[in-house]
Scaffold this motif. Sequence first.
Motif, PDB file in Angstrom:
ATOM      1  N   GLN A  17       0.844  -1.178   0.000  1.00  0.00           N
ATOM      2  CA  GLN A  17       0.000   0.000   0.000  1.00  0.00           C
ATOM      3  C   GLN A  17       0.891   1.245   0.000  1.00  0.00           C
ATOM      4  OE1 GLN A  17      -2.209  -0.391   3.764  1.00  0.00           O
ATOM      5  NE2 GLN A  17      -1.011   1.296   4.618  1.00  0.00           N
ATOM      6  N   ALA A  18       0.337   2.358  -0.482  1.00  0.00           N
ATOM      7  CA  ALA A  18       1.071   3.624  -0.510  1.00  0.00           C
ATOM      8  C   ALA A  18       0.097   4.748  -0.193  1.00  0.00           C
ATOM      9  CB  ALA A  18       1.726   3.845  -1.875  1.00  0.00           C
ATOM     10  N   ILE A  19       0.578   5.759   0.549  1.00  0.00           N
ATOM     11  CA  ILE A  19      -0.240   6.887   0.959  1.00  0.00           C
ATOM     12  C   ILE A  19       0.242   8.146   0.257  1.00  0.00           C
ATOM     13  CG2 ILE A  19      -1.077   8.228   2.928  1.00  0.00           C
ATOM     14  CD1 ILE A  19      -1.911   5.266   2.924  1.00  0.00           C
ATOM     15  N   HIS A  20      -0.696   8.878  -0.314  1.00  0.00           N
ATOM     16  CA  HIS A  20      -0.372  10.102  -1.050  1.00  0.00           C
ATOM     17  C   HIS A  20       0.268  11.129  -0.113  1.00  0.00           C
ATOM     18  CE1 HIS A  20      -0.920  13.658  -3.611  1.00  0.00           C
ATOM     19  NE2 HIS A  20      -1.134  12.825  -4.610  1.00  0.00           N
ATOM     20  N   PRO A  21       1.307  11.847  -0.572  1.00  0.00           N
ATOM     21  CA  PRO A  21       1.996  12.786   0.317  1.00  0.00           C
ATOM     22  C   PRO A  21       1.231  14.069   0.616  1.00  0.00           C
ATOM     23  CG  PRO A  21       2.927  12.889  -1.888  1.00  0.00           C
ATOM     24  CD  PRO A  21       1.966  11.734  -1.888  1.00  0.00           C
ATOM     25  N   LYS A  22       0.201  14.394  -0.189  1.00  0.00           N
ATOM     26  CA  LYS A  22      -0.463  15.691  -0.025  1.00  0.00           C
ATOM     27  C   LYS A  22      -1.981  15.614   0.070  1.00  0.00           C
ATOM     28  CE  LYS A  22       3.205  18.133  -2.542  1.00  0.00           C
ATOM     29  NZ  LYS A  22       3.533  19.014  -3.691  1.00  0.00           N
ATOM     30  N   GLU A  23      -2.572  14.505  -0.311  1.00  0.00           N
ATOM     31  CA  GLU A  23      -4.021  14.378  -0.322  1.00  0.00           C
ATOM     32  C   GLU A  23      -4.439  13.090   0.386  1.00  0.00           C
ATOM     33  OE1 GLU A  23      -5.950  15.267  -4.139  1.00  0.00           O
ATOM     34  OE2 GLU A  23      -3.946  15.712  -4.924  1.00  0.00           O
ATOM     35  N   PRO A  24      -5.701  13.017   0.872  1.00  0.00           N
ATOM     36  CA  PRO A  24      -6.160  11.793   1.550  1.00  0.00           C
ATOM     37  C   PRO A  24      -6.465  10.683   0.558  1.00  0.00           C
ATOM     38  CG  PRO A  24      -7.936  13.392   1.472  1.00  0.00           C
ATOM     39  CD  PRO A  24      -6.721  14.088   0.905  1.00  0.00           C
ATOM     40  N   SER A  80       4.858   3.248  -4.944  1.00  0.00           N
ATOM     41  CA  SER A  80       5.427   4.463  -4.370  1.00  0.00           C
ATOM     42  C   SER A  80       4.883   5.668  -5.121  1.00  0.00           C
ATOM     43  CB  SER A  80       6.955   4.453  -4.456  1.00  0.00           C
ATOM     44  OG  SER A  80       7.500   5.662  -3.947  1.00  0.00           O
ATOM     45  N   PHE A  81       4.462   6.687  -4.372  1.00  0.00           N
ATOM     46  CA  PHE A  81       4.047   7.942  -4.994  1.00  0.00           C
ATOM     47  C   PHE A  81       5.275   8.797  -5.292  1.00  0.00           C
ATOM     48  CE2 PHE A  81      -0.083   6.948  -3.082  1.00  0.00           C
ATOM     49  CZ  PHE A  81      -0.942   7.315  -4.109  1.00  0.00           C
ATOM     50  N   ALA A  82       5.182   9.585  -6.354  1.00  0.00           N
ATOM     51  CA  ALA A  82       6.210  10.579  -6.635  1.00  0.00           C
ATOM     52  C   ALA A  82       6.217  11.616  -5.518  1.00  0.00           C
ATOM     53  CB  ALA A  82       5.938  11.249  -7.981  1.00  0.00           C
ATOM     54  N   ILE A  83       7.315  12.358  -5.400  1.00  0.00           N
ATOM     55  CA  ILE A  83       7.448  13.361  -4.355  1.00  0.00           C
ATOM     56  C   ILE A  83       6.308  14.373  -4.402  1.00  0.00           C
ATOM     57  CG2 ILE A  83       8.867  15.271  -3.517  1.00  0.00           C
ATOM     58  CD1 ILE A  83      10.018  12.601  -2.771  1.00  0.00           C
ATOM     59  N   ASP A  84       5.905  14.782  -5.597  1.00  0.00           N
ATOM     60  CA  ASP A  84       4.826  15.773  -5.714  1.00  0.00           C
ATOM     61  C   ASP A  84       3.447  15.136  -5.771  1.00  0.00           C
ATOM     62  OD1 ASP A  84       4.755  14.660  -8.242  1.00  0.00           O
ATOM     63  OD2 ASP A  84       5.211  16.510  -9.321  1.00  0.00           O
ATOM     64  N   GLY A  85       3.377  13.802  -5.754  1.00  0.00           N
ATOM     65  CA  GLY A  85       2.089  13.118  -5.716  1.00  0.00           C
ATOM     66  C   GLY A  85       1.366  13.004  -7.037  1.00  0.00           C
ATOM     67  N   THR A  86       1.981  13.409  -8.135  1.00  0.00           N
ATOM     68  CA  THR A  86       1.279  13.366  -9.425  1.00  0.00           C
ATOM     69  C   THR A  86       1.362  12.010 -10.100  1.00  0.00           C
ATOM     70  OG1 THR A  86       3.251  14.162 -10.603  1.00  0.00           O
ATOM     71  CG2 THR A  86       1.677  15.826  -9.814  1.00  0.00           C
ATOM     72  N   GLN A  87       2.373  11.211  -9.750  1.00  0.00           N
ATOM     73  CA  GLN A  87       2.567   9.903 -10.363  1.00  0.00           C
ATOM     74  C   GLN A  87       2.570   8.812  -9.294  1.00  0.00           C
ATOM     75  OE1 GLN A  87       3.401   9.314 -13.990  1.00  0.00           O
ATOM     76  NE2 GLN A  87       2.355  11.293 -13.966  1.00  0.00           N
ATOM     77  N   ALA A 100       2.051   5.841 -13.449  1.00  0.00           N
ATOM     78  CA  ALA A 100       0.680   6.150 -13.835  1.00  0.00           C
ATOM     79  C   ALA A 100       0.271   7.511 -13.285  1.00  0.00           C
ATOM     80  CB  ALA A 100      -0.274   5.080 -13.316  1.00  0.00           C
ATOM     81  N   ASP A 101      -0.574   8.196 -14.033  1.00  0.00           N
ATOM     82  CA  ASP A 101      -1.147   9.449 -13.564  1.00  0.00           C
ATOM     83  C   ASP A 101      -2.085   9.154 -12.395  1.00  0.00           C
ATOM     84  OD1 ASP A 101      -3.642  11.455 -13.790  1.00  0.00           O
ATOM     85  OD2 ASP A 101      -1.827  12.477 -14.468  1.00  0.00           O
ATOM     86  N   VAL A 102      -1.876   9.822 -11.274  1.00  0.00           N
ATOM     87  CA  VAL A 102      -2.649   9.519 -10.072  1.00  0.00           C
ATOM     88  C   VAL A 102      -4.127   9.830 -10.263  1.00  0.00           C
ATOM     89  CG1 VAL A 102      -3.019  10.195  -7.666  1.00  0.00           C
ATOM     90  CG2 VAL A 102      -0.704   9.772  -8.498  1.00  0.00           C
ATOM     91  N   ALA A 103      -4.454  10.872 -11.001  1.00  0.00           N
ATOM     92  CA  ALA A 103      -5.848  11.271 -11.169  1.00  0.00           C
ATOM     93  C   ALA A 103      -6.633  10.302 -12.036  1.00  0.00           C
ATOM     94  CB  ALA A 103      -5.922  12.678 -11.759  1.00  0.00           C
ATOM     95  N   THR A 104      -5.992   9.750 -13.085  1.00  0.00           N
ATOM     96  CA  THR A 104      -6.712   8.923 -14.044  1.00  0.00           C
ATOM     97  C   THR A 104      -6.320   7.452 -14.011  1.00  0.00           C
ATOM     98  OG1 THR A 104      -5.068   9.293 -15.787  1.00  0.00           O
ATOM     99  CG2 THR A 104      -6.855  10.912 -15.579  1.00  0.00           C
ATOM    100  N   PRO A 133      12.545  14.266  -6.855  1.00  0.00           N
ATOM    101  CA  PRO A 133      11.902  14.437  -8.166  1.00  0.00           C
ATOM    102  C   PRO A 133      12.717  13.850  -9.311  1.00  0.00           C
ATOM    103  CG  PRO A 133      11.782  16.468  -6.904  1.00  0.00           C
ATOM    104  CD  PRO A 133      12.687  15.555  -6.144  1.00  0.00           C
ATOM    105  N   GLN A 134      14.016  13.592  -9.087  1.00  0.00           N
ATOM    106  CA  GLN A 134      14.867  13.065 -10.155  1.00  0.00           C
ATOM    107  C   GLN A 134      15.238  11.595  -9.981  1.00  0.00           C
ATOM    108  OE1 GLN A 134      15.910  16.173  -8.592  1.00  0.00           O
ATOM    109  NE2 GLN A 134      14.648  17.155 -10.145  1.00  0.00           N
ATOM    110  N   THR A 135      15.091  11.046  -8.767  1.00  0.00           N
ATOM    111  CA  THR A 135      15.682   9.735  -8.482  1.00  0.00           C
ATOM    112  C   THR A 135      14.644   8.714  -8.026  1.00  0.00           C
ATOM    113  OG1 THR A 135      17.733  10.838  -7.818  1.00  0.00           O
ATOM    114  CG2 THR A 135      17.468   8.532  -7.188  1.00  0.00           C
TER     115      THR A 135
END
Length: 419
Positions: A17-24, A80-87, A100-104, A133-135
């Motif tokens: 399981q993985a938890i988003h860094p900025k959203e529930p 694993s979520f990306a640092i900014d939570g978009t992927q 993958a795009d987190v929204a879609t 963001p790079q690694t």
Amino acid sequence: MFQNICAIPLDHELFTQAIHPKEPIVSVGLASGHVQTYRLPPGASDDSDEDATLASENGFGHIETTWKTRRHKGSCRTLSFAIDGTQLYSAGTDGIVKAADVATGNVTAKIAVPLDPATGSIDAPSLIHALSPQTLLLATDSSALHIYDLRDLGPKASPKPQQTHHPHDDYVSSLTPLPATAASTSGFSKQWVTTGGTTLAVTDLRRGVMVRSEDQEEELLSSVMVTGLSRKGTSVGEKVLVGGGAGVLTLWERGVWDDQDARIIVDKSPGGGESLDALALLPEGIGPGGKIVAVGLGNGGIRFVKIGPNKVIADVSHDELEKEGVIGLDFDVTGRMISGGGKTVKVWQERGADADNEDEEDAAASAKRSHGSDSDEDSDEEMDESSEEEQQKQKRKKRKRRKGTQQRGHGILGFPGLN
């Protein structure tokens, strides 16, 4: 300390399981190869509507299944979520990493994991982690730890690892970044601690594996970083906590990696303690104060250990009936605890002070007593035989782990008021 406010049933065995860094948001990877993403109700807010705020604080609301898909042919081993939570990065026993795009949920990039050089076959991933963001860090069953530059990812590219290390003789069971130093210009970690087999190691992004500990004679399974501790004597106030296969939590002073400096017995069951499969640090402002770590056990229990006094202060049970181990344990942005194991993910809300006092008394009494393709097009109806074999492999591995430590001596969504 916590009360269960929601149980999310899963169709197949949970692997990660993985938890988003900025959203529930919580995402899960299953033995069937499915990846599913859920959006939880928002936490407490500054909304002027008092009723809405009270409902939110008490866990009321609606859980949305944002998207679900069969992402891998075989089990989804790690997320694993990306640092900014978009992927969202996922890796499976098919030897493929997908972004993958987190929204879609749409796949945006892929990585083919290098084959096991000893056998020439798929080297199944054991852990994936977005360090910055790079690694991107990717560990495998063969004990390889690959480092990728995320800037090389693209819809048609399958980049090669920039570096590959072998910090352990066994697969990497946990990875914890070390906080960036004051001299860092980026603010992102460039060093991390891993556990694998019976050793702990520290690896640097530029210098590779820097140090590996002595053999601890116990399998090391989980880890978490704790900062802001008392600086007494030679202590720098930062420790890595490591969960072992025989119920013991060990403390490692940052910068002193050859051996542990303290031990906390979390479980002392007859015949050998339960494995400590997952660790998570309680966020600031949650709990009775001080540094507290939640520990997920192999028998489905969750115990809370206060660092300093180094003692268990409370416990709850993720799985009272099946006794499935807690393999996922995290806190979302609202401070709710998310536990995962078996075919269930549970959401927990902090309880009041009176209930916490009862928990501490109960815990004290208990301690005395025990001292390839975008698989969206694949069928969702059946689980591959390889996935079933992977489940059995994981269960055999767990039984073997417990036996080894003994020999050494050491759906229905349950939010109240659910819309």
